[in-house]
Scaffold this motif. Structure first.
Motif, PDB file in Angstrom:
ATOM      1  N   ALA A 156       0.822  -1.211   0.000  1.00 51.95           N
ATOM      2  CA  ALA A 156       0.000   0.000   0.000  1.00 51.95           C
ATOM      3  C   ALA A 156       0.854   1.260   0.000  1.00 51.95           C
ATOM      4  CB  ALA A 156      -0.925  -0.005   1.224  1.00 51.95           C
ATOM      5  N   SER A 157       2.137   1.151   0.304  1.00 51.31           N
ATOM      6  CA  SER A 157       2.980   2.346   0.443  1.00 51.31           C
ATOM      7  C   SER A 157       3.030   3.216  -0.819  1.00 51.31           C
ATOM      8  CB  SER A 157       4.395   1.961   0.888  1.00 51.31           C
ATOM      9  OG  SER A 157       5.009   1.089  -0.027  1.00 51.31           O
ATOM     10  N   PRO A 158       3.028   2.664  -2.045  1.00 47.44           N
ATOM     11  CA  PRO A 158       3.001   3.558  -3.211  1.00 47.44           C
ATOM     12  C   PRO A 158       1.721   4.381  -3.279  1.00 47.44           C
ATOM     13  CG  PRO A 158       3.705   1.349  -3.858  1.00 47.44           C
ATOM     14  CD  PRO A 158       3.211   1.248  -2.457  1.00 47.44           C
ATOM     15  N   ILE A 159       0.587   3.791  -2.867  1.00 47.19           N
ATOM     16  CA  ILE A 159      -0.680   4.526  -2.845  1.00 47.19           C
ATOM     17  C   ILE A 159      -0.629   5.604  -1.768  1.00 47.19           C
ATOM     18  CG2 ILE A 159      -3.192   4.314  -2.624  1.00 47.19           C
ATOM     19  CD1 ILE A 159      -2.914   1.366  -3.336  1.00 47.19           C
ATOM     20  N   PHE A 160      -0.092   5.232  -0.596  1.00 48.63           N
ATOM     21  CA  PHE A 160       0.047   6.208   0.489  1.00 48.63           C
ATOM     22  C   PHE A 160       0.931   7.372   0.058  1.00 48.63           C
ATOM     23  CE2 PHE A 160      -0.638   2.770   3.991  1.00 48.63           C
ATOM     24  CZ  PHE A 160      -1.994   2.796   3.725  1.00 48.63           C
ATOM     25  N   ALA A 161       2.026   7.050  -0.635  1.00 53.60           N
ATOM     26  CA  ALA A 161       2.957   8.098  -1.068  1.00 53.60           C
ATOM     27  C   ALA A 161       2.270   9.072  -2.021  1.00 53.60           C
ATOM     28  CB  ALA A 161       4.179   7.466  -1.732  1.00 53.60           C
ATOM     29  N   LEU A 162       1.469   8.553  -2.951  1.00 52.96           N
ATOM     30  CA  LEU A 162       0.738   9.416  -3.880  1.00 52.96           C
ATOM     31  C   LEU A 162      -0.219  10.332  -3.125  1.00 52.96           C
ATOM     32  CD1 LEU A 162      -0.095   6.868  -6.738  1.00 52.96           C
ATOM     33  CD2 LEU A 162       1.533   8.756  -6.858  1.00 52.96           C
ATOM     34  N   ASP A 163      -0.893   9.775  -2.118  1.00 52.62           N
ATOM     35  CA  ASP A 163      -1.853  10.569  -1.347  1.00 52.62           C
ATOM     36  C   ASP A 163      -1.150  11.631  -0.514  1.00 52.62           C
ATOM     37  OD1 ASP A 163      -4.795  10.712  -0.408  1.00 52.62           O
ATOM     38  OD2 ASP A 163      -3.683  10.626   1.483  1.00 52.62           O
ATOM     39  N   ILE A 164      -0.048  11.257   0.129  1.00 54.16           N
ATOM     40  CA  ILE A 164       0.688  12.208   0.974  1.00 54.16           C
ATOM     41  C   ILE A 164       1.233  13.360   0.126  1.00 54.16           C
ATOM     42  CG2 ILE A 164       2.781  12.498   2.366  1.00 54.16           C
ATOM     43  CD1 ILE A 164       2.271   9.631   3.422  1.00 54.16           C
ATOM     44  N   LYS A 165       1.774  13.037  -1.038  1.00 47.21           N
ATOM     45  CA  LYS A 165       2.331  14.079  -1.900  1.00 47.21           C
ATOM     46  C   LYS A 165       1.265  15.070  -2.354  1.00 47.21           C
ATOM     47  CE  LYS A 165       6.367  11.630  -3.702  1.00 47.21           C
ATOM     48  NZ  LYS A 165       7.013  11.039  -4.903  1.00 47.21           N
ATOM     49  N   GLU A 166       0.026  14.598  -2.487  1.00 49.89           N
ATOM     50  CA  GLU A 166      -1.057  15.483  -2.885  1.00 49.89           C
ATOM     51  C   GLU A 166      -1.600  16.269  -1.693  1.00 49.89           C
ATOM     52  OE1 GLU A 166      -3.767  17.627  -4.897  1.00 49.89           O
ATOM     53  OE2 GLU A 166      -2.157  16.396  -5.747  1.00 49.89           O
ATOM     54  N   LYS A 167      -1.845  15.589  -0.579  1.00 48.54           N
ATOM     55  CA  LYS A 167      -2.466  16.247   0.575  1.00 48.54           C
ATOM     56  C   LYS A 167      -1.528  17.205   1.284  1.00 48.54           C
ATOM     57  CE  LYS A 167      -6.281  14.021  -0.056  1.00 48.54           C
ATOM     58  NZ  LYS A 167      -7.453  14.729  -0.634  1.00 48.54           N
ATOM     59  N   PHE A 168      -0.225  16.909   1.240  1.00 46.86           N
ATOM     60  CA  PHE A 168       0.747  17.749   1.942  1.00 46.86           C
ATOM     61  C   PHE A 168       1.726  18.395   0.961  1.00 46.86           C
ATOM     62  CE2 PHE A 168      -0.534  14.350   4.858  1.00 46.86           C
ATOM     63  CZ  PHE A 168      -0.929  15.073   5.972  1.00 46.86           C
ATOM     64  N   LYS A 169       1.288  18.658  -0.262  1.00 43.55           N
ATOM     65  CA  LYS A 169       2.213  19.131  -1.297  1.00 43.55           C
ATOM     66  C   LYS A 169       2.877  20.460  -0.940  1.00 43.55           C
ATOM     67  CE  LYS A 169      -1.750  20.835  -3.949  1.00 43.55           C
ATOM     68  NZ  LYS A 169      -2.502  20.666  -5.217  1.00 43.55           N
ATOM     69  N   ASP A 170       2.201  21.278  -0.138  1.00 42.28           N
ATOM     70  CA  ASP A 170       2.789  22.557   0.252  1.00 42.28           C
ATOM     71  C   ASP A 170       3.613  22.464   1.534  1.00 42.28           C
ATOM     72  OD1 ASP A 170       1.534  23.791  -1.916  1.00 42.28           O
ATOM     73  OD2 ASP A 170      -0.303  24.145  -0.760  1.00 42.28           O
ATOM     74  N   ARG A 171       3.550  21.302   2.194  1.00 42.40           N
ATOM     75  CA  ARG A 171       4.261  21.138   3.481  1.00 42.40           C
ATOM     76  C   ARG A 171       5.060  19.843   3.517  1.00 42.40           C
ATOM     77  NH1 ARG A 171       0.080  21.519   8.195  1.00 42.40           N
ATOM     78  NH2 ARG A 171      -1.114  20.070   6.890  1.00 42.40           N
TER      79      ARG A 171
END
Length: 338
Positions: A156-171
């Motif tokens: 699941a980590s690649p999916i998590f990474a995609l989500d984190i990069k989008e949700k926290f893209k400014d931080r």
């Protein structure tokens, strides 16, 4: 024997929404309808499980979609009996698609006179007629070695990474990935590498299962947005305590990304009352009403990944290519935006 034209899917009762989503995604990939095989999985009055397949599956490449989540014993028996029904109906190959592999926590003898239940389940699946297993984030990687058949363990980590990069893209520079115990460091390090973030560890000591006696933080989490990553969350006691501890050590926010939301007993209430900003899980286990209603819990889909993995197995192409974000980005295109 007839030529195999399309992969065929059949599902038990454990996670029908996920099975339907996988079929829908495969239909999009194939450009033609890929539906679930018409079957009934029912129970006699005394609880015995009965399976009847209404379609011809002779010579077909069958994929049985069934998480062995709560009630684990019933769902496991459904999987075994469906497999036996397909084998006796002359299916060419039977692949068990088990998004959440139950009994995985019992992967070794921790004390005298205890079972290795994960190995027993592996034996039962093979004896029933399963010829290949497709699963996600096994609790212990060595469980793959319990089988004498191919086991594809997705992450699941690649999916998590995609989500984190989008949700926290400014931080994203403020993110600190946290492993909730020493045993999960490899999993946390994998996610940390994907998003280029530092790693911290919550060291915990258990007196007995489900209870934590002492916890401490290894690493500097001051002013960081902490992302706890783990493979499963059961009663959420440890997770909520870890979140409190991280804030005590100076963390700015605490979020959690968990592959399998078991979430039994008081888990949802604990998460609702916790200091965590939110808990992100996958749909490997069907969400209960309390889970779906909880504002702090968000569910990421695994159907695109499982659909592609099934097609790769059927085509005889690489499944390990799905370990990479570059492969998953087109499959999940548009989902994490907005």
């Amino acid at each position: 024997m007839p030529n195999i034209i399309e992969p065929k899917l059949i599902a038990g009762n454990s996670n029908m929404p996920l099975a339907t989503s996988i079929a829908r995604r495969m239909s999009m990939h194939r450009g033609m309808n890929v539906g679930l095989v018409d079957a009934r999985v029912e129970r006699f009055n005394d609880g015995e499980i009965f399976v009847e397949v209404f379609e011809n599956v002779r010579g077909e490449d069958m994929f049985v979609i069934q998480s062995t989540s709560n009630p684990a014993n019933d769902n496991l028996m459904e999987l075994l009996i469906m497999t036996d029904a397909l084998r006796r109906s002359s299916a060419s190959r039977i692949t068990a698609v088990i998004p959440y592999f139950g009994y995985a926590r019992q992967d070794r003898r921790t004390k005298a006179r205890t079972p290795i239940s994960a190995k027993l389940v592996a034996n039962m699946l093979v004896e029933a007629g399963v010829e290949r297993v497709l699963t996600m984030d096994l609790h212990a990687a060595q469980i793959q070695g319990f089988f004498d058949i191919p086991v594809d363990n997705l992450y699941a980590s690649p999916i998590f990474a995609l989500d984190i990069k989008e949700k926290f893209k400014d931080r994203i520079d403020e993110i600190m990935v946290v492993s909730p115990d020493v045993g999960g460091v490899a999993r946390a390090r994998e996610l940390a590498k994907r998003i280029n973030a530092p790693l911290s560890i919550v060291d915990k000591r258990r007196e007995k299962p489900g209870e934590v006696a002492e916890m401490t933080v290894i690493g500097d989490v001051k002013d960081k947005i902490c992302v706890i990553v783990d493979d499963m969350c059961d009663t959420a006691g440890t997770l909520c305590k870890a979140a409190e501890l991280l804030l005590d050590f100076g963390a700015k926010e605490v979020h959690a990304y968990i592959s399998h939301g078991v979430l039994s007993g008081p888990a949802v209430q604990r998460i609702t009352n916790s200091v965590m900003e939110n808990l992100v899980i996958t749909d490997s286990i069907a969400a209960t009403e309390p889970v779906a209603a909880c504002e702090k819990i968000r569910v990421l889909p695994t159907a695109p990944m499982f659909a592609q993995a099934i097609l790769n197995i059927w085509n005889g192409t690489s499944v390990s290519s799905l370990f990479e974000q570059g492969t998953l980005e087109p499959i999940y295109e548009g989902f994490f935006r907005g």
